[in-house]
Design a protein around this motif. Structure first.
Motif, PDB file in Angstrom:
ATOM      1  N   TRP A 190       0.832  -0.853   0.111  1.00 34.75           N
ATOM      2  CA  TRP A 190      -0.033   0.245  -0.349  1.00 34.75           C
ATOM      3  C   TRP A 190       0.864   1.616  -0.078  1.00 34.75           C
ATOM      4  N   ASP A 191       0.170   2.627  -0.765  1.00 33.18           N
ATOM      5  CA  ASP A 191       0.814   3.470  -0.491  1.00 33.18           C
ATOM      6  C   ASP A 191       0.748   3.893   0.893  1.00 33.18           C
ATOM      7  N   VAL A 192       1.251   5.513   1.274  1.00 32.82           N
ATOM      8  CA  VAL A 192       1.538   5.591   2.381  1.00 32.82           C
ATOM      9  C   VAL A 192       0.493   6.800   2.799  1.00 32.82           C
ATOM     10  N   VAL A 193       0.905   7.756   1.371  1.00 37.29           N
ATOM     11  CA  VAL A 193       0.393   8.386   1.341  1.00 37.29           C
ATOM     12  C   VAL A 193      -1.351   8.415   0.849  1.00 37.29           C
ATOM     13  N   SER A 194      -1.248   8.304  -0.150  1.00 36.73           N
ATOM     14  CA  SER A 194      -2.845   7.548  -0.649  1.00 36.73           C
ATOM     15  C   SER A 194      -3.495   6.175  -0.126  1.00 36.73           C
ATOM     16  N   GLY A 195      -3.130   5.005   0.867  1.00 38.62           N
ATOM     17  CA  GLY A 195      -3.213   4.128   0.955  1.00 38.62           C
ATOM     18  C   GLY A 195      -3.560   3.244   0.403  1.00 38.62           C
ATOM     19  N   LYS A 196      -3.453   3.309  -1.142  1.00 41.74           N
ATOM     20  CA  LYS A 196      -4.297   2.770  -2.249  1.00 41.74           C
ATOM     21  C   LYS A 196      -2.921   0.874  -1.713  1.00 41.74           C
ATOM     22  N   GLY A 197      -4.083   0.353  -1.846  1.00 41.78           N
ATOM     23  CA  GLY A 197      -3.433  -0.443  -1.405  1.00 41.78           C
ATOM     24  C   GLY A 197      -3.169  -1.948  -2.442  1.00 41.78           C
ATOM     25  N   GLU A 198      -2.679  -2.785  -2.790  1.00 43.09           N
ATOM     26  CA  GLU A 198      -2.417  -4.213  -3.929  1.00 43.09           C
ATOM     27  C   GLU A 198      -2.348  -4.728  -3.483  1.00 43.09           C
TER      28      GLU A 198
END
Length: 517
Positions: free
Chosen positions: A185-193
């Motif tokens: 996941w991305d720390v800033v956006s929170g978008k996860g895979e």
């Protein structure tokens, strides 16, 4: 301090040993092939390469880049990475010089000389911090959290999170849970895979072995994960007794390393290298080469389950086990230093630097250790009790903080142990190269601590409210936020449950004052 020789055993299939002569030539040498050619390419990301102009597809560009990289010699790669890193430092100093440039114009030669001097200072400071000889005073710059400041969830899991990790650039995070889910996941956006587990045939093709008992089905329950310094490899381990290696760029399974006879409970990468270290409930520690996909050597010594492992840039390992010992392994020398817990069993550990360590115990205490002493230099009893000590004098009056001298003289500091399971210190972490530390339990808070080197003391700073069992903690390298893996249940069991907690990964930002303020 007790010194024990690590005994050897026959290696698994495919294992290779190196000669003692090559081990003595280089103190950082890991027994395997000629691994000294391995360098740290933290600042080179092949995914950022642009396609060539003229209609060349992205896939073709990647293939060409891989062919060029394969044809590149070790010396050429070392030179390319060093030049890229030096150029990055120069860009930073160039921007700083432009911001602070005086109104009067200076001669070009003087300006370039200033920039070169600034580059040298930055490189020297980074080298001292990496070696552990200089510690950044970060704890004094942490400002008190405001009332409305709280953890916010960036990744959700269905079951309790068992491990979290951050890439070296603090931009990407990784987490795993008891249901076998692995998220990127991305720390800033929170978008996860999500990482997808391959089927049984592919796992067997990648090296996995079926259990000897056909009726026994191994679970994909994940207990530990670690990410390499260059961000290319992710390692996971759990109840299936294998160490799994993943490619973080494609999220594909690369290799499964068999060899452990018990659940893999802890993993870590040596900083700046592809050396992967695993610990297991079978009481062994194993070293692997992620780059060559090879087993290196086992380490023996613990008399019970290995729970936590940590490693810095030096080839030294720090482990704790259920045998109430912490061991500092010196791999090139094939020796180990044994530190025995004063009261309860140690649960977690972290390097502060090459000479100091921080541990958490199942009686609710945290301990500060030094390589020069066999007993803790400072102990904070009931570290996650209902109220934290406000200052050093109050702590000593309440009997909650002690030092190694008092223990050696036989004086009891606190006769009562933490009776509540929620005060069990399940995780500790240290912001690398600084005096800022944190600990987590199940009492509803993550506690920040200042490790005072001169006084050999651990001082409480602030509480960050967070409901649930804090099974894993990690600081950003900048110290500007902390990541916690939280669950309704503890990492290694189901002896407690907090129904109100949310299973997931939570991030809390930390406000830092300017240096020198």
């Amino acid at each position: 301090m007790k010194k024990a020789r690590s005994r050897k055993s026959p290696l698994p299939e495919g294992a290779r040993r190196s000669s003692k002569s090559s081990r003595s030539e280089d103190p950082f040498f890991v027994p395997d092939r000629k691994r000294r050619r391995k360098i740290d390419d933290d600042f080179i990301d092949s995914d950022d390469e642009e396609d060539e102009i003229g209609g060349t597809s992205h896939a073709e560009g990647e293939r060409e880049g891989e062919e060029e990289e394969a044809a590149e010699t070790a010396d050429e790669k070392r030179l390319r990475v060093a030049n890229a890193y030096l150029e990055k430092i120069r860009a930073i100093t160039r921007r700083a010089a432009e911001e602070e440039e005086e109104e009067e114009e200076e001669e070009d030669g003087e300006r370039e000389e200033k920039r070169d001097s600034l580059v040298a200072k930055i490189l020297q400071q980074e080298q001292l911090e990496d070696s552990g000889r200089v510690r950044r005073l970060l704890a004094s710059r942490v400002q008190e959290p405001k009332v409305f400041d709280e953890f916010h969830v960036v990744a959700k899991h269905r079951q309790s999170v068992t491990a979290v990790a951050l890439a070296d650039d603090d931009s990407k995070g990784f987490s795993a849970s008891k249901d076998g889910t692995i998220l990127h996941w991305d720390v800033v956006s929170g978008k996860g895979e999500k990482y997808s587990w391959p089927n049984k045939d592919i796992l067997n093709l990648h090296g996995a072995k079926d259990p000897k008992n056909p009726s026994k089905k191994l679970s994909k329950h994940v207990l530990a994960l670690a990410v390499s310094s260059d961000g290319r490899y992710l390692a996971t381990g759990g109840l299936d007794r294998h160490v799994h290696l993943w490619d973080t760029r494609t999220r594909e399974h690369i290799r499964a390393f068999p060899g452990h006879r018990g659940p893999v409970s802890c993993l870590t990468f040596r900083q700046g290298s592809s050396l992967l270290i695993s610990g297991s409930f079978d009481r062994t520690i194993m070293l692997w080469d992620a780059e060559d996909r090879a087993f290196l050597q086992p380490l023996f010594g613990h008399q019970s389950e290995v729970l936590t492992i940590d490693c810095l840039r030096k080839e030294r390992l720090l482990t704790v086990g259920r045998d109430r010992t912490m061991r500092l392994w010196k791999v090139p020398e094939e020796s180990q230093l044994v530190f025995r817990a004063p009261t309860a069993s140690l649960e977690c550990c972290r390097f502060i630097n090459n000479e100091e360590f921080l541990t958490g115990s199942d009686d609710g205490s945290i301990e500060l250790w030094s390589v020069m002493r066999k007993k803790p230099t400072c102990i904070v009893k009931n570290a996650h009790a209902a109220s934290a000590p406000q200052n050093q004098s109050d702590a000593k009056d309440n009997g909650s903080i002690s030092n190694g001298d008092e223990l050696e003289n036989g004086h009891e500091i606190s006769e009562s142990h933490c009776s509540s399971a929620k005060s069990w210190v399940s995780s500790v972490t240290v912001c690398r190269g600084t005096d800022l530390a944190a600990s987590g339990a199940g009492n509803g808070v993550v506690r920040l601590w200042a490790v005072e080197n001169d006084a050999n003391n651990i001082r409480w700073l602030y509480d960050l409210p967070l409901a649930g069992f804090v099974n894993s903690l990690v600081f950003a390298r900048s110290g500007r936020f902390i990541v916690a893996g939280v669950g309704q249940e503890p990492r290694l069991g189901r002896w407690g449950r907090i129904s109100s907690a949310r299973n997931g990964v939570a991030v809390h930002s930390l406000a830092l004052s300017e240096e020198g303020v």
